[in-house]
Design a protein around this motif. Structure first.
Motif, PDB file in Angstrom:
ATOM      1  N   TYR A 168     -14.854  14.836  15.231  1.00  0.00           N
ATOM      2  CA  TYR A 168     -15.083  14.065  16.447  1.00  0.00           C
ATOM      3  C   TYR A 168     -13.889  14.129  17.386  1.00  0.00           C
ATOM      4  CZ  TYR A 168     -18.894  12.006  13.731  1.00  0.00           C
ATOM      5  OH  TYR A 168     -20.025  11.824  12.980  1.00  0.00           O
ATOM      6  N   VAL A 169     -14.152  13.843  18.649  1.00  0.00           N
ATOM      7  CA  VAL A 169     -13.131  13.648  19.666  1.00  0.00           C
ATOM      8  C   VAL A 169     -13.233  12.188  20.095  1.00  0.00           C
ATOM      9  CG1 VAL A 169     -12.329  14.298  21.968  1.00  0.00           C
ATOM     10  CG2 VAL A 169     -13.242  16.038  20.429  1.00  0.00           C
ATOM     11  N   TYR A 170     -12.098  11.540  20.319  1.00  0.00           N
ATOM     12  CA  TYR A 170     -12.060  10.094  20.512  1.00  0.00           C
ATOM     13  C   TYR A 170     -11.447   9.724  21.867  1.00  0.00           C
ATOM     14  CZ  TYR A 170     -12.466  10.326  15.394  1.00  0.00           C
ATOM     15  OH  TYR A 170     -12.861  10.607  14.109  1.00  0.00           O
ATOM     16  N   GLN A 171     -11.856   8.556  22.374  1.00  0.00           N
ATOM     17  CA  GLN A 171     -11.241   7.977  23.564  1.00  0.00           C
ATOM     18  C   GLN A 171     -11.066   6.482  23.349  1.00  0.00           C
ATOM     19  OE1 GLN A 171     -13.479   8.065  27.289  1.00  0.00           O
ATOM     20  NE2 GLN A 171     -11.576   8.289  28.429  1.00  0.00           N
ATOM     21  N   VAL A 172      -9.887   5.963  23.682  1.00  0.00           N
ATOM     22  CA  VAL A 172      -9.614   4.535  23.526  1.00  0.00           C
ATOM     23  C   VAL A 172     -10.313   3.761  24.649  1.00  0.00           C
ATOM     24  CG1 VAL A 172      -7.848   2.744  23.365  1.00  0.00           C
ATOM     25  CG2 VAL A 172      -7.376   5.047  22.490  1.00  0.00           C
ATOM     26  N   VAL A 173     -11.136   2.794  24.268  1.00  0.00           N
ATOM     27  CA  VAL A 173     -11.810   1.927  25.236  1.00  0.00           C
ATOM     28  C   VAL A 173     -11.040   0.614  25.394  1.00  0.00           C
ATOM     29  CG1 VAL A 173     -13.954   0.689  25.772  1.00  0.00           C
ATOM     30  CG2 VAL A 173     -14.047   2.929  24.652  1.00  0.00           C
ATOM     31  N   GLU A 174     -10.633   0.035  24.274  1.00  0.00           N
ATOM     32  CA  GLU A 174      -9.815  -1.174  24.267  1.00  0.00           C
ATOM     33  C   GLU A 174      -8.804  -1.048  23.138  1.00  0.00           C
ATOM     34  OE1 GLU A 174     -12.747  -4.210  23.603  1.00  0.00           O
ATOM     35  OE2 GLU A 174     -12.997  -4.612  25.735  1.00  0.00           O
ATOM     36  N   GLY A 175      -7.621  -1.636  23.326  1.00  0.00           N
ATOM     37  CA  GLY A 175      -6.625  -1.625  22.273  1.00  0.00           C
ATOM     38  C   GLY A 175      -5.657  -0.459  22.385  1.00  0.00           C
ATOM     39  N   THR A 186     -11.247  -0.600  20.149  1.00  0.00           N
ATOM     40  CA  THR A 186     -12.563   0.025  20.281  1.00  0.00           C
ATOM     41  C   THR A 186     -12.380   1.440  20.787  1.00  0.00           C
ATOM     42  OG1 THR A 186     -13.632  -2.090  20.784  1.00  0.00           O
ATOM     43  CG2 THR A 186     -14.827  -0.103  21.383  1.00  0.00           C
ATOM     44  N   VAL A 187     -13.040   2.391  20.131  1.00  0.00           N
ATOM     45  CA  VAL A 187     -12.964   3.787  20.553  1.00  0.00           C
ATOM     46  C   VAL A 187     -14.366   4.330  20.816  1.00  0.00           C
ATOM     47  CG1 VAL A 187     -10.827   4.203  19.273  1.00  0.00           C
ATOM     48  CG2 VAL A 187     -13.016   4.712  18.192  1.00  0.00           C
ATOM     49  N   ARG A 188     -14.431   5.239  21.734  1.00  0.00           N
ATOM     50  CA  ARG A 188     -15.651   6.000  22.035  1.00  0.00           C
ATOM     51  C   ARG A 188     -15.458   7.376  21.406  1.00  0.00           C
ATOM     52  NH1 ARG A 188     -15.136   6.094  27.445  1.00  0.00           N
ATOM     53  NH2 ARG A 188     -16.472   4.280  27.783  1.00  0.00           N
ATOM     54  N   LEU A 189     -16.472   7.902  20.744  1.00  0.00           N
ATOM     55  CA  LEU A 189     -16.321   9.209  20.122  1.00  0.00           C
ATOM     56  C   LEU A 189     -17.540  10.079  20.348  1.00  0.00           C
ATOM     57  CD1 LEU A 189     -17.048   8.957  16.341  1.00  0.00           C
ATOM     58  CD2 LEU A 189     -16.754   6.881  17.668  1.00  0.00           C
ATOM     59  N   ALA A 190     -17.266  11.390  20.365  1.00  0.00           N
ATOM     60  CA  ALA A 190     -18.311  12.393  20.537  1.00  0.00           C
ATOM     61  C   ALA A 190     -18.127  13.450  19.461  1.00  0.00           C
ATOM     62  CB  ALA A 190     -18.216  13.038  21.919  1.00  0.00           C
ATOM     63  N   ARG A 191     -19.235  13.924  18.925  1.00  0.00           N
ATOM     64  CA  ARG A 191     -19.149  14.947  17.891  1.00  0.00           C
ATOM     65  C   ARG A 191     -18.608  16.246  18.490  1.00  0.00           C
ATOM     66  NH1 ARG A 191     -21.016  15.393  12.788  1.00  0.00           N
ATOM     67  NH2 ARG A 191     -22.138  13.414  12.971  1.00  0.00           N
TER      68      ARG A 191
END
Length: 223
Positions: free
Chosen positions: A49-56, A100-105
């Motif tokens: 996965y690739v991740y993006q920080v949404v909060e924190g 909270t992180v957002r992730l995409a495969r």
């Protein structure tokens, strides 16, 4: 521990950011919430996965052969992390605070990139941004004195965190020390020295809220 927050609209971030933009290209996104100190992925685990920080905030680090920890990066709100040029992660990633992180495969991103030039461009921008940060960190570690390293760190965080003139650092002094390649005591002495020189002030008992009082003088140390 992590919690899937996709089903709760209250936890969904506002539109924006690279991964949100990629979702318009049929890339499926998920969101997870991690407790403080929870591992998001481990070193040598498959980079799926690739991740993006949404909060924190997130720290990525590697444990050295002598047991020391070297933090390679702090990932703050909006930052992309977990991009790899190989099949496995080279670092471990942990939540510094509740995050909270957002992730995409990754496979989905690569598949869409084969047919969508805009996605290819966005992935290149993400990769270039991470490379630039790695280069900046290498330069930071090349500072000769602890005071220079701490000054450079504060200016970096000032550019990324400051709201209404105050830096609310999510990371501890131990984290800062492991990022700068210094001891906890050395970081504390450097911060105290900068405070005594009138270059910064502390707010709160934890002293994680910092006000930079003289940026020009602080910048003279970041050379």
């Amino acid at each position: 521990m992590f919690v899937n927050v996709n089903a709760n609209p209250a936890h969904r971030p506002k539109p924006g950011g690279e991964l949100y933009g990629l979702s318009r290209a049929q890339v499926i996104l998920s969101e997870f919430r991690y407790n403080r100190g929870a591992e998001i992925f481990g070193e040598a685990e498959p980079a799926e996965y690739v991740y993006q920080v949404v909060e924190g905030a997130v720290r990525s680090y590697k444990l050295l052969s002598d047991g020391r920890r070297q933090i390679g990066a702090f990932h703050l709100v909006g930052d992309i992390f977990g991009l790899e040029n190989g099949p496995a992660h080279r670092f471990t990633a942990e939540a510094i605070v509740e995050t909270t992180v957002r992730l995409a495969r990754r496979a989905s991103l690569e598949h869409v990139a084969e047919v969508d030039a805009s996605v290819t461009r966005d992935l290149l921008i993400m990769t270039t941004s991470n490379l630039q940060h790695a280069e900046n960190h290498m330069l930071l570690l090349g500072r000769k004195t602890s005071l220079e390293r701490v000054a450079a760190f504060l200016l970096e965080m000032d550019a990324r965190l400051t709201a209404a003139g105050v830096m609310a650092l999510p990371m501890s002094r131990r984290d800062i020390a492991d990022y700068l390649g210094l001891t906890l005591e050395t970081v504390s002495r450097a911060l105290s020295s900068l405070h005594e020189k009138g270059l910064l002030g502390f707010l709160g008992q934890t002293q994680r809220q910092i006000v930079l009082l003289d940026r020009p003088e602080l910048a003279k140390l970041d050379v």
